[in-house]
Design a protein around this motif. Sequence first.
Motif, PDB file in Angstrom:
ATOM      1  N   LEU A  72      -6.730  21.155 -28.504  1.00 36.20           N
ATOM      2  CA  LEU A  72      -7.149  21.825 -27.273  1.00 36.20           C
ATOM      3  C   LEU A  72      -7.156  20.809 -26.136  1.00 36.20           C
ATOM      4  O   LEU A  72      -7.881  19.815 -26.195  1.00 36.20           O
ATOM      5  CB  LEU A  72      -8.541  22.422 -27.435  1.00 36.20           C
ATOM      6  CG  LEU A  72      -8.712  23.480 -28.524  1.00 36.20           C
ATOM      7  CD1 LEU A  72     -10.175  23.871 -28.657  1.00 36.20           C
ATOM      8  CD2 LEU A  72      -7.864  24.714 -28.222  1.00 36.20           C
ATOM      9  N   LEU A  73      -6.356  21.067 -25.115  1.00 39.31           N
ATOM     10  CA  LEU A  73      -6.294  20.143 -23.982  1.00 39.31           C
ATOM     11  C   LEU A  73      -7.299  20.479 -22.899  1.00 39.31           C
ATOM     12  O   LEU A  73      -7.735  19.593 -22.161  1.00 39.31           O
ATOM     13  CB  LEU A  73      -4.884  20.116 -23.387  1.00 39.31           C
ATOM     14  CG  LEU A  73      -3.773  19.577 -24.287  1.00 39.31           C
ATOM     15  CD1 LEU A  73      -2.477  19.446 -23.492  1.00 39.31           C
ATOM     16  CD2 LEU A  73      -4.153  18.233 -24.907  1.00 39.31           C
ATOM     17  N   VAL A 105      -9.652  17.523 -29.580  1.00 37.76           N
ATOM     18  CA  VAL A 105      -9.748  17.911 -28.169  1.00 37.76           C
ATOM     19  C   VAL A 105      -9.481  16.704 -27.270  1.00 37.76           C
ATOM     20  O   VAL A 105      -9.691  15.553 -27.656  1.00 37.76           O
ATOM     21  CB  VAL A 105     -11.126  18.515 -27.830  1.00 37.76           C
ATOM     22  CG1 VAL A 105     -11.379  19.742 -28.667  1.00 37.76           C
ATOM     23  CG2 VAL A 105     -12.241  17.503 -28.020  1.00 37.76           C
ATOM     24  N   ARG A 106      -9.034  17.011 -26.043  1.00 35.70           N
ATOM     25  CA  ARG A 106      -8.684  15.951 -25.102  1.00 35.70           C
ATOM     26  C   ARG A 106      -9.897  15.325 -24.446  1.00 35.70           C
ATOM     27  O   ARG A 106      -9.865  14.137 -24.086  1.00 35.70           O
ATOM     28  CB  ARG A 106      -7.742  16.505 -24.022  1.00 35.70           C
ATOM     29  CG  ARG A 106      -7.201  15.434 -23.087  1.00 35.70           C
ATOM     30  CD  ARG A 106      -6.230  15.984 -22.080  1.00 35.70           C
ATOM     31  NE  ARG A 106      -6.888  16.888 -21.132  1.00 35.70           N
ATOM     32  CZ  ARG A 106      -6.364  17.235 -19.968  1.00 35.70           C
ATOM     33  NH1 ARG A 106      -5.169  16.791 -19.629  1.00 35.70           N
ATOM     34  NH2 ARG A 106      -6.999  18.064 -19.165  1.00 35.70           N
ATOM     35  N   GLY A 107     -10.971  16.088 -24.242  1.00 37.67           N
ATOM     36  CA  GLY A 107     -12.090  15.530 -23.504  1.00 37.67           C
ATOM     37  C   GLY A 107     -13.309  16.425 -23.535  1.00 37.67           C
ATOM     38  O   GLY A 107     -13.398  17.381 -24.311  1.00 37.67           O
ATOM     39  N   GLY A 132      -4.434   9.607 -24.531  1.00 44.99           N
ATOM     40  CA  GLY A 132      -5.627   9.558 -25.371  1.00 44.99           C
ATOM     41  C   GLY A 132      -5.494  10.444 -26.589  1.00 44.99           C
ATOM     42  O   GLY A 132      -5.901  10.065 -27.701  1.00 44.99           O
ATOM     43  N   VAL A 133      -4.924  11.632 -26.404  1.00 47.33           N
ATOM     44  CA  VAL A 133      -4.711  12.537 -27.540  1.00 47.33           C
ATOM     45  C   VAL A 133      -3.729  11.917 -28.529  1.00 47.33           C
ATOM     46  O   VAL A 133      -3.938  11.962 -29.747  1.00 47.33           O
ATOM     47  CB  VAL A 133      -4.198  13.905 -27.048  1.00 47.33           C
ATOM     48  CG1 VAL A 133      -3.852  14.800 -28.242  1.00 47.33           C
ATOM     49  CG2 VAL A 133      -5.240  14.586 -26.173  1.00 47.33           C
ATOM     50  N   GLY A 148      -1.417  23.977 -34.061  1.00 44.77           N
ATOM     51  CA  GLY A 148      -1.454  24.803 -32.864  1.00 44.77           C
ATOM     52  C   GLY A 148      -1.858  23.944 -31.673  1.00 44.77           C
ATOM     53  O   GLY A 148      -2.879  23.259 -31.737  1.00 44.77           O
ATOM     54  N   VAL A 149      -1.077  23.959 -30.622  1.00 41.07           N
ATOM     55  CA  VAL A 149      -1.313  23.082 -29.469  1.00 41.07           C
ATOM     56  C   VAL A 149      -1.503  23.932 -28.222  1.00 41.07           C
ATOM     57  O   VAL A 149      -0.589  24.654 -27.806  1.00 41.07           O
ATOM     58  CB  VAL A 149      -0.143  22.101 -29.244  1.00 41.07           C
ATOM     59  CG1 VAL A 149      -0.473  21.142 -28.107  1.00 41.07           C
ATOM     60  CG2 VAL A 149       0.173  21.338 -30.526  1.00 41.07           C
TER      61      VAL A 149
END
Length: 278
Positions: A72-73, A105-107, A132-133, A148-149
């Motif tokens: 999850l971005l 997750v990205r953040g 970072g991901v 799943g992106v």
Amino acid sequence: MSEATANAGDLTGRRILVPESRDLELFARMMEQHGALCVRCPMVKILDLDDPAPARDWLDRLLAGAFDDVILLTGEGLRRLMTVARADGREAAVVAALGRARVLVRGPKPVKALRELGLSAHRVAPAPTTDGVIQALAEEDLTGRTVGVQLYPDNPNAVLLDAVRARGGVPVAVTPYRYASDSETGAVEDAIRDMAAGRFDFVAFTASPQVRRLQEVAEARGLLDALRGGLANTRIAAVGPVVAEAVVALGGTVAVAPESTFHMKPLVNAIRDLLARG
């Protein structure tokens, strides 16, 4: 504008261009309570997809157990996926399916969105960026796993999808929302001209699409030189590294950004700290 108008981080008399859309009033008030004169010019609106079929298909695969992992971005992306799930009467099933997958997750924003569903992340990227991901993925074995992106609009992020493949995974991407221009083009044009004339002390960017919107209007109206001059004449505040990269790509220089927590309040405090240092 004279530095004498600011006392120990006070924003009194500082004219700040605010391109934020979704939380425009919240962000502007954060600065106005310290005396800033905020010029509101919302640049980008976040909307549901015109056709939710791609998001629905992605959710079908999630519910069928096809995804071993989920990336999850953005928090907004998860919320928009849940909007589709809710419309289909599948909210509880989607939450349960996410709970069975390893979620990276990205953040902090997708972390918050997961918590709203009673879920937590398997891993949080060390920095809220694509790099970072990818760094977090380096610690995962994805061999034979389907991932799943969730992407965000206007960025197919081939670098991230290639990184998933390099770790042995098979990425399945979805972009569950879209951007629409919010401000009238004339208002954006006026903002560019005012920046070029040095009428703002700061422009405070909170998302990279805001930077792209400025560029699009400048290109359409023959104002690229004015925009570059405006970026040179105006101190630029960026909420985080992704926004800073967009500013630099346009030829600007970021004067101030939060050191670690990439939200609006830390951005306001970073601006005040810069003024306090003179």
